[in-house]
Design a protein around this motif. Structure first.
Motif, PDB file in Angstrom:
ATOM      1  N   LEU A  98     -39.055 -60.755 -12.790  1.00 20.21           N
ATOM      2  CA  LEU A  98     -37.833 -60.702 -13.475  1.00 20.21           C
ATOM      3  C   LEU A  98     -38.354 -60.180 -14.965  1.00 20.21           C
ATOM      4  CD1 LEU A  98     -35.049 -61.535 -13.633  1.00 20.21           C
ATOM      5  CD2 LEU A  98     -35.422 -63.822 -14.170  1.00 20.21           C
TER       6      LEU A  98
ATOM      7  N   TYR B 264     -32.417 -65.920 -12.271  1.00 15.55           N
ATOM      8  CA  TYR B 264     -33.301 -66.836 -12.573  1.00 15.55           C
ATOM      9  C   TYR B 264     -32.954 -68.019 -11.610  1.00 15.55           C
ATOM     10  CZ  TYR B 264     -36.120 -70.510 -14.690  1.00 15.55           C
ATOM     11  OH  TYR B 264     -36.746 -71.710 -14.886  1.00 15.55           O
TER      12      TYR B 264
ATOM     13  N   LEU C  62     -32.971 -66.645  -7.930  1.00 15.50           N
ATOM     14  CA  LEU C  62     -34.231 -66.647  -7.166  1.00 15.50           C
ATOM     15  C   LEU C  62     -34.779 -68.149  -6.842  1.00 15.50           C
ATOM     16  CD1 LEU C  62     -35.641 -64.124  -9.712  1.00 15.50           C
ATOM     17  CD2 LEU C  62     -35.684 -63.723  -7.368  1.00 15.50           C
TER      18      LEU C  62
ATOM     19  N   VAL D 257     -40.326 -67.084  -9.400  1.00 18.61           N
ATOM     20  CA  VAL D 257     -39.860 -66.266 -10.421  1.00 18.61           C
ATOM     21  C   VAL D 257     -41.301 -65.887 -11.279  1.00 18.61           C
ATOM     22  CG1 VAL D 257     -38.537 -65.945 -12.511  1.00 18.61           C
ATOM     23  CG2 VAL D 257     -37.768 -67.376 -10.615  1.00 18.61           C
TER      24      VAL D 257
END
Length: 504
Positions: free
Chosen positions: A58, A70, A73, A80
Motif C-alpha cells: 500500500l 487499508y 485489505l 498490509v
C-alpha cells in the motif's frame, strides 16, 4: 477466537454512521460510507484472487484511498505492507520481494519508480490511484474499479488475534530493511489504550499530515480515530500555510507531528493571520523535541505538547505523557498499559532511576512485534529473555518517567524520517570514483539532524561534491541523500579495518 482489526471501523460505522470519518479538501466520507467502500474493496480484492494471509503493498500519500484500501485489505484477510511513496525502484523491489507481495496499490505520481520496482520483484499486478495532474500506466488497474458493487455479502475474515495484520519495514544502521510483523490484537491495543489514556473524543478533529505509511500516523492517528469515531483531516504534504489553513477550516482540535513541524509552524511569518483557537493539544513523536521548542510553542499557541516514544517494532506507542496534569515536561512519559520498559547496562542488568544511569531502553508487552518477516536470526538477535532491544539510550526518573538521550546505533533522524547510513553508503559506493565512504548525522537547527558524507576517492580521481550528491540522489529516496560531502585523503580506520565514525 476470531478478531480482525477492521472491527474498529465497522463498529464506529454502527455507532456513528453519519459522523465524518475522513476529510480531504472539500471531500468528506462518513463512517457508514467508509464501511461500505472498504467492503466493496475487500470483495473486489477477493475477486482478483487475494486470499487471507496474502501480502499487499500500500504505497499511497495521505488520500482517502489509503484509508479505504487499508480497511478493505484487513477485511479481506490480507496483510498490509505500507510503503513510502518516495522509495526508488530498488527499494520498492526489495520490499515487494521480501514480503512476497501479491499486489501493489500505488499512486500515479510515483508510477515510474513503482512499476520498475514491481518488475524487479516479478510483480505485474498494480492498482493505480490517479489524482489531478497524474496519469496511470496503461497496463495498471484503476483503483475505482475495486469499488464496484459485488454480489453477495462482503468478506470479513475472522483472523486470529495473533495473526499478522501489518508489516512495517524498518532497519538498523546496517543491512537491508527488516519487516516488523504487527498483529491484529497488538494494533488494536495500541489504538484502544493510548486513545483512552489520552482521552480521544468522537468530536475530535485530528490533522493527519504525518504520512499514513509511517507507523506513527498509521497506528497513533488512523487506528485511534477509527477506534473512537474521531474525524481525520488529511493533508498529503507538509506545507505550513496549508496546515494552518486546514486547522482553521476544519476546526482541528489535535495536531500530531514531528519536532520539525512544530518548529516550522512556530516560525511561520503569517501565523497571526490564522485562527488556530480550536486546537486543544499537540502530540510530538518520531524524534526528541527540543525543550526550547516545547516552551516557545506552548506560549505562542496556548496548548500543551505531549511527547511520546515508540518504534515500528512496538506498534508505535510505548511510553506517553497522557495529559497536561500528568506529564513530565521534556520526558517521553511513562509506559502505557500492558507495556514494561527498563533501562539496561551493557551486561543486561536493569539500572536504577536517575539521569546518571543511562543505558539501553528495552521493552516487553502487548505492543511488541511478533518478529521480523522471514528473518529468524534478526528476530532472535532483537530479543533477550522476551525483552526487545530498542537501540535507544535513556534513563528513568524516580516517578517512572523515561527520557531518551541518544541513539545507541548510528541511525540518523532527519525531520522525523529515519535515514540509515548503510543505505546511503551503498549508494555512494556505486560511483566508480569512491574508495571509502562513511555517512553520519550532523546537528541541524530545523531538521534535528542532517545527512553528511565523508568520502575518500580512488587515486587519480577528481569529483565535485555536487556531482556525487546528484549521483546518490538518483538512487535513494529524497530525504536520504547527503546534503554535504567532505572529501578526505583517507578515512580514519581501526586496526581491524573499520572506519572510525566516532572520529568523523
Amino acid at each position: 477466537m476470531g478478531f480482525n482489526l477492521a472491527t474498529i471501523a465497522s463498529e464506529s460505522a454502527r455507532s456513528h454512521p453519519g459522523k465524518v470519518a475522513v476529510i480531504s479538501g472539500d471531500h468528506r466520507i462518513t463512517y457508514a460510507e467508509l464501511d461500505q467502500l472498504s467492503d466493496r474493496f475487500a470483495s473486489n480484492l477477493r475477486a482478483r484472487g487475494i486470499r487471507p494471509g496474502d501480502a499487499v503493498g500500500l504505497q499511497l500519500p495521505n488520500l482517502p484511498h489509503f484509508v479505504i484500501a487499508y480497511f478493505g485489505l484487513l477485511k479481506a484477510g490480507a496483510v498490509v505492507v505500507p510503503m513510502n511513496v518516495l522509495y526508488k525502484a530498488d527499494e520498492v523491489g526489495y520490499i515487494l520481494r521480501d514480503s512476497e507481495t501479491r499486489l501493489l496499490i500505488t499512486w500515479a505520481g510515483v508510477a515510474e519508480e513503482a512499476a520498475k520496482g514491481a518488475a524487479q520483484a516479478g510483480l505485474s499486478d498494480l492498482v493505480m490511484v490517479t489524482t489531478p495532474g497524474t496519469t496511470a500506466p496503461r497496463d495498471s488497474v484503476a483503483f475505482e474499479s475495486l469499488l464496484a458493487e459485488q454480489p453477495g455479502p462482503p468478506p470479513f475474515h475472522q483472523s486470529d488475534p495473533g495473526d499478522t495484520a501489518v508489516i512495517v519495514y524498518t532497519s538498523g544502521t546496517t543491512g537491508r530493511p527488516k519487516g516488523a510483523e504487527l498483529t491484529h490484537f497488538q494494533l488494536f491495543m495500541n489504538a484502544d489504550t493510548p486513545g483512552r489514556l489520552f482521552g480521544v473524543r468522537d468530536d475530535d478533529v485530528i490533522l493527519v499530515v504525518l504520512p499514513l505509511f509511517h507507523i506513527f500516523a498509521l497506528s497513533s492517528i488512523l487506528n485511534v480515530c477509527a477506534r473512537f469515531a474521531a474525524t481525520m483531516t488529511l493533508v498529503p504534504r507538509f506545507d505550513v500555510a496549508t496546515v494552518l489553513a486546514t486547522i482553521e477550516r476544519d476546526r482541528v482540535t489535535v495536531f500530531e507531528g514531528v519536532p520539525t513541524m512544530y518548529i516550522a509552524l512556530l516560525n511561520h511569518p503569517d501565523l497571526d493571520r490564522y485562527d488556530v483557537s480550536s486546537l486543544r493539544v499537540g502530540i510530538s513523536g518520531g524524534a526528541p523535541i527540543p525543550a526550547e521548542v516545547i516552551d516557545a510553542f506552548e506560549r505562542r499557541f496556548g496548548i500543551v505538547i505531549l511527547e511520546g516514544y515508540g518504534l515500528s517494532e512496538t506498534a508505535s506507542t510505548t511510553t506517553f505523557n497522557v495529559s497536561a496534569e500528568d506529564r513530565r515536561v521534556y520526558s517521553v512519559g511513562r509506559p502505557i498499559w500492558g507495556v514494561q520498559v527498563e533501562v539496561w547496562n551493557e551486561h543486561g542488568a536493569a539500572l536504577p532511576p536517575g539521569r546518571e544511569h543511562i543505558g539501553e531502553l528495552v521493552v516487553r508487552g502487548v505492543n511488541v512485534m511478533r518478529g521480523y518477516r522471514g528473518n529468524p536470526q534478526a528476530s532472535k538477535d532483537a530479543f533477550t529473555g522476551g525483552w526487545f532491544h530498542t537501540g535507544d539510550l535513556g534513563y528513568v526518573d524516580e516517578d517512572g518517567y523515561f527520557f531518551v538521550v541518544d541513539r545507541k546505533k548510528e541511525l540518523i533522524i532527519r525531520g522525523g524520517y529515519n535515514v540509515y547510513p548503510r543505505e546511503v553508503e551503498d549508494a555512494l559506493y556505486t560511483h566508480p570514483a569512491v574508495a571509502q565512504a562513511a555517512v553520519v548525522g550532523v546537528p541541524d537547527a530545523l531538521l534535528g539532524q542532517e545527512v553528511k558524507a565523508f568520502v575518500a576517492l580512488h587515486p587519480g580521481q577528481d569529483l565535485r561534491p555536487e556531482e556525487l550528491i546528484e549521483h546518490v540522489k538518483a538512487r535513494i529516496a529524497p530525504y536520504k541523500y547527503p546534503r554535504s560531502v567532505e572529501f578526505r585523503a583517507q578515512l580514519p580506520m581501526t586496526a581491524a579495518g573499520k572506519i572510525l565514525k566516532r572520529e568523523l
